[in-house]
Design an enzyme around this catalytic site. Structure first.
Site, PDB file in Angstrom:
ATOM      1  CB  VAL A   1       4.055   7.884  10.175  1.00  0.00           C
ATOM      2  CG1 VAL A   1       4.242   9.072  11.102  1.00  0.00           C
ATOM      3  CG2 VAL A   1       2.608   7.826   9.669  1.00  0.00           C
TER       4      VAL A   1
ATOM      5  CD  GLU B   1       2.838   4.461   2.572  1.00  0.00           C
ATOM      6  OE1 GLU B   1       2.682   4.496   1.365  1.00  0.00           O
ATOM      7  OE2 GLU B   1       2.491   5.421   3.309  1.00  0.00           O
TER       8      GLU B   1
ATOM      9  CE  LYS C   1       0.819   6.779   5.622  1.00  0.00           C
ATOM     10  NZ  LYS C   1       1.862   7.798   5.566  1.00  0.00           N
TER      11      LYS C   1
ATOM     12  CB  SER D   1       4.801   5.872  -1.729  1.00  0.00           C
ATOM     13  OG  SER D   1       4.657   4.688  -0.965  1.00  0.00           O
TER      14      SER D   1
ATOM     15  CG  HIS E   1       4.926  10.355  -3.366  1.00  0.00           C
ATOM     16  ND1 HIS E   1       4.873   9.575  -4.495  1.00  0.00           N
ATOM     17  CD2 HIS E   1       5.758   9.707  -2.499  1.00  0.00           C
ATOM     18  CE1 HIS E   1       5.640   8.519  -4.324  1.00  0.00           C
ATOM     19  NE2 HIS E   1       6.180   8.575  -3.135  1.00  0.00           N
TER      20      HIS E   1
ATOM     21  CG  ASN F   1       5.230   4.750  -6.143  1.00  0.00           C
ATOM     22  OD1 ASN F   1       6.243   4.819  -6.807  1.00  0.00           O
ATOM     23  ND2 ASN F   1       5.222   5.046  -4.859  1.00  0.00           N
TER      24      ASN F   1
END
Length: 357
Positions: free
Chosen positions: A28, A30, A35, A57, A78, A128
């Site tokens: 879903v 961020e 979450k 991420s 991820h 990231n």
């Protein structure tokens, strides 16, 4: 073939059908509270052996799983966008993730023909986090008066598939704001805050999603630089007010490439020092497969060693004095530049991390 694949899928409206599953991957938006709620619900319904994975991420997994009791089942899976094309699967372990969960997820990754790389847990994980200065470095240069389209052109000439501004167009500005907020919270000492994305959104732009960003997107043709974005960039420069004496900086093509990529190398050094990855080659593979760093350059750390830690350190130190902490060299980079040790040489051992792996 497509029909066969679709026939294996089944849509449901609640969690009751999850009682026999072996693996759940949450994907879903961020939003931490959402979450956490999903993981609490999953823990109640799914069998005790079920792996509870998140596709986040950037968000720290300890925060996502903090409200459930079986934290040994929590792991990051991820995938990189677009997931059907990008080969990397970043498997994120927390200090509580069981070894069996990691091994099972590696097996799943191989079965679906991905290249799994196991990394440690922190904001942004390995890839990231390493690349968070990519867009920020571009925004800093743009607000110093450098032409954004020139930046993108030089970075694609270097070998990346698209420059930082076009990549932001592709991801959408909502993602840029959400991710930027996470990194600003985690690394406030080296985050460059720019008003540009907010200004773009206020002007009705959302990148490729609505066909208008830094570039114009029309079906059937390549993205074209949009001249009407220039007044918005000028407004950002006026608000930021960081151009020396109010004038754009004079800069060579090589300096632009280095001012975008050296901060990424600097963050890679922190990722190595903290044991988020246990070897530099993991970060090299992840940078090629997850961020499309040009493979012929060998990966971000391999390339940095070719350039030389001393040159990278001296450049960052000079820019930090001129333009602030965004460029401040990390301790790991400074130490290796002074001692002449390659960045890829093993870091001082972290017994806890290595024993767990």
């Amino acid at each position: 073939k497509a029909e066969g694949a679709l026939s294996l899928l089944k849509g449901v409206l609640d969690y009751t059908e999850f009682k026999d599953v072996d693996l759940v991957i949450e994907a879903v938006i961020e939003k931490v509270s959402l979450k956490q709620e999903i993981f609490s619900d999953l823990e109640k319904i799914c069998p005790p052996h079920c792996i509870l994975a998140t596709n986040t991420s950037t968000i720290d997994l300890d925060i996502i799983g903090e409200k459930i009791s079986s934290q040994d089942r929590v792991v990051g899976a991820h995938f990189f966008s677009p997931a059907h094309i990008m080969p990397l699967l970043e498997i994120v372990r927390t200090n509580k993730t069981s070894a069996q969960v990691i091994l099972d997820l590696i097996t799943v990754g191989k079965v679906i023909k991905k290249s799994p790389v196991v990394v440690g847990n922190c904001t942004g994980f390995a890839v990231n986090r390493t690349f968070f200065p990519y867009a920020q470095g571009a925004h800093l240069l743009v607000n110093l008066g450098v032409d954004g389209f020139r930046i993108d052109r030089l970075i694609t000439n270097f070998g990346l598939p698209m420059g930082p501004l076009q990549l932001q167009d592709l991801a959408g500005y909502g993602v840029a704001l959400a991710v930027g907020k996470e990194f600003a919270g985690a690394f406030p000492d080296r985050t460059f805050k720019t008003p540009l994305v907010d200004l773009l959104i206020k002007s009705g732009r959302n990148g490729k999603n609505n066909g208008k960003g830094y570039y114009i997107y029309e079906k059937g043709s390549k993205p074209k630089p949009d001249p009407s974005v220039l007044p918005i960039i000028e407004e950002s420069r006026r608000i930021c007010n960081i151009m020396p004496n109010g004038k754009p900086i004079s800069i060579t093509d090589q300096e632009i490439v280095e001012m975008i990529l050296f901060p990424i190398v600097n963050e890679a050094c922190r990722v190595l020092e903290e044991g988020v990855v246990i070897r530099a080659s993991d970060l090299d593979i992840a940078s090629v497969l997850g961020m499309s760093f040009p493979s012929y350059r060998g990966g971000i750390v391999f390339w940095a060693d070719l350039v030389g830690a001393k040159h990278i350190y001296n450049s960052l130190k000079k820019w930090a004095q001129l333009y602030g902490n965004f460029y401040k060299p990390s301790r790991y980079l400074e130490e290796r530049a002074i001692k002449g040790i390659p960045l890829s040489a093993p870091a001082s051992s972290n017994p806890t991390t290595k024993a767990r792996l």
